[in-house]
Design an enzyme around this catalytic site. Sequence first.
Site, PDB file in Angstrom:
ATOM      1  N   HIS A 253       1.690   5.182  -1.566  1.00  0.00           N
ATOM      2  CA  HIS A 253       1.203   6.299  -2.529  1.00  0.00           C
ATOM      3  C   HIS A 253       2.573   7.264  -2.940  1.00  0.00           C
ATOM      4  CE1 HIS A 253      -2.747   6.830  -0.974  1.00  0.00           C
ATOM      5  NE2 HIS A 253      -2.336   6.241   0.063  1.00  0.00           N
TER       6      HIS A 253
ATOM      7  N   HIS B  12     -10.574   1.096   1.679  1.00  0.00           N
ATOM      8  CA  HIS B  12     -10.082   2.129   2.708  1.00  0.00           C
ATOM      9  C   HIS B  12     -11.702   2.111   3.766  1.00  0.00           C
ATOM     10  CE1 HIS B  12      -8.584   6.180   4.286  1.00  0.00           C
ATOM     11  NE2 HIS B  12      -9.799   5.917   5.121  1.00  0.00           N
TER      12      HIS B  12
ATOM     13  N   HIS C 133       1.085  -1.051   0.059  1.00  0.00           N
ATOM     14  CA  HIS C 133      -0.019  -0.083  -0.053  1.00  0.00           C
ATOM     15  C   HIS C 133       0.935   1.159   0.350  1.00  0.00           C
ATOM     16  CE1 HIS C 133      -3.986   2.169   1.411  1.00  0.00           C
ATOM     17  NE2 HIS C 133      -2.809   2.919   1.207  1.00  0.00           N
TER      18      HIS C 133
ATOM     19  N   ASP D  24       1.258   2.432   3.696  1.00  0.00           N
ATOM     20  CA  ASP D  24       0.555   3.878   3.402  1.00  0.00           C
ATOM     21  C   ASP D  24       1.330   4.893   3.503  1.00  0.00           C
ATOM     22  OD1 ASP D  24      -1.761   5.299   2.848  1.00  0.00           O
ATOM     23  OD2 ASP D  24      -2.269   5.320   5.007  1.00  0.00           O
TER      24      ASP D  24
ATOM     25  N   LYS E 269      -9.500  -0.110  -6.009  1.00  0.00           N
ATOM     26  CA  LYS E 269      -9.289   0.499  -4.528  1.00  0.00           C
ATOM     27  C   LYS E 269     -10.570   1.344  -4.479  1.00  0.00           C
ATOM     28  CE  LYS E 269      -7.922   2.137  -0.808  1.00  0.00           C
ATOM     29  NZ  LYS E 269      -6.880   2.965  -0.487  1.00  0.00           N
TER      30      LYS E 269
ATOM     31  N   HIS F  72      -4.648  -0.661   5.764  1.00  0.00           N
ATOM     32  CA  HIS F  72      -4.331   0.117   7.043  1.00  0.00           C
ATOM     33  C   HIS F  72      -5.239  -0.040   8.324  1.00  0.00           C
ATOM     34  CE1 HIS F  72      -7.012   2.906   4.901  1.00  0.00           C
ATOM     35  NE2 HIS F  72      -5.964   3.362   4.107  1.00  0.00           N
TER      36      HIS F  72
HETATM   37  C1  NCD Z   1      -3.687   8.937   1.952  1.00  0.00           C
HETATM   38  C2  NCD Z   1      -3.050  10.061   1.044  1.00  0.00           C
HETATM   39  O1  NCD Z   1      -2.581  11.165   1.662  1.00  0.00           O
HETATM   40  O2  NCD Z   1      -3.005   9.800  -0.268  1.00  0.00           O
HETATM   41  N1  NCD Z   1      -3.641   9.928   3.300  1.00  0.00           N
HETATM   42  C3  NCD Z   1      -3.616   8.931   4.576  1.00  0.00           C
HETATM   43  O3  NCD Z   1      -3.851   9.739   5.533  1.00  0.00           O
HETATM   44  N2  NCD Z   1      -3.530   7.783   4.485  1.00  0.00           N
HETATM   45  C4  NCD Z   1      -4.961   8.510   1.636  1.00  0.00           C
HETATM   46  C5  NCD Z   1      -5.320   7.340   2.258  1.00  0.00           C
HETATM   47  O4  NCD Z   1      -4.726   6.262   1.969  1.00  0.00           O
HETATM   48  O5  NCD Z   1      -6.388   7.546   3.278  1.00  0.00           O
HETATM   49 ZN    ZN Z   2      -3.077   5.157   1.478  1.00  0.00          ZN
END
Ligand code: NCD
Ligand code: ZN
Length: 343
Positions: free
Chosen positions: A15, A136, A13, A247, A99, A174
């Site tokens: 970003h 999520h 996971h 995450d 997702k 998460h």
């Molecule tokens: C994530 C993001 O910033 O893209 N933020 C987070 O707090 N985890 C989005 C997500 O996975 O919820």
């Molecule tokens: Zn995330």
Amino acid sequence: MKTLTLTRPDDWHLHVRNGEMLKTVIPHTVRQFARAIIMPNLKPPVTTVIQALAYRDEILRAIPDHLLFNPLMTLYLTAQTPASEIKKVAESEHVHAFKLYPAGATTNSDAGVGNVKTIYPLLEAMQNHDIPLLIHGEVTDERVDIFDRERVFIEDSLIDITRQFPNLRLVVEHVTTQEAVQFVLSSGPNIAATITPQHLLFNRNAILAGGIRPHYYCLPVIKREHHRLALVAAATSANPKFFLGTDSAPHHTSLKENACGCAGCYSAHAALELYAEAFEQADALDKLEGFASFYGPDFYRLPRNNGTVTLERATWKVPERYGENDLSITPLKANEELRWKIQ
Ligand code: NCD
Ligand code: ZN
């Protein structure tokens, strides 16, 4: 123990954003992980296989030459996703999952799904094509307390989804609560969960006690200590339903240190080191390899990696920020010491 060698791990996971941010963060992931499930919540979101392949190329172009890395792409599910796109994912070598963001739950989730029941035909198609759904798991109803939103999502939506689609492969992303751990444990082998380093290492005091610390704010928000203990127990239990997903979610420092700060903790700079700290505290370093390197690929039906990474017992200080010129990303544990370091 002075060193710890693991089969090369993956991040299930992640970003990485795009543009300059991508170029800054991707080397951190690539130095430790062989693959990562790439989240599709860009602006605009990645909703088609064609977009996902273009995004994958952008990620590959941002990777330093000599390093090998396989971005595993995902599509952002919307109420408008056509059934034909699900078939395309099933046939794609590079797109591995959908997702599901409840609309408004988190960063860039405006295009998410309002009422989950409206997309049941899509979930049915995913079940038929055996494509994993990554969730999520938080309700967005403003009347629900922010600390209860995961638990209520399980009660209101997740239980019904798993009843209606008993063979759908599903990852509760998460997880942050004892209730989510319990839900995953009491479900079939097709239901798994990722766990972040921040939810293993900290409770909500890290965000709120003695001052408000925006770099510990992410969604789902970090909970009370008894929830943290349930997550540590799950992660270190050698149960293949629980595996690594950082995450890691970079934001500009100025958007975190803000009257209305963004949700997301940046952890890619030291992901494996942070997990090693959490497992060491639980006296379970011998369970880290399964969590980090085996159960994820097994769930996604991908081969486990060849090669290894070695962590050594060495103290180092996390920098205050990453990024050049105007870009500034404040990492988790900025200016603090870590006890493990990747060789
Ligand atoms: C994530 C993001 O910033 O893209 N933020 C987070 O707090 N985890 C989005 C997500 O996975 O919820
Ligand atoms: Zn995330």
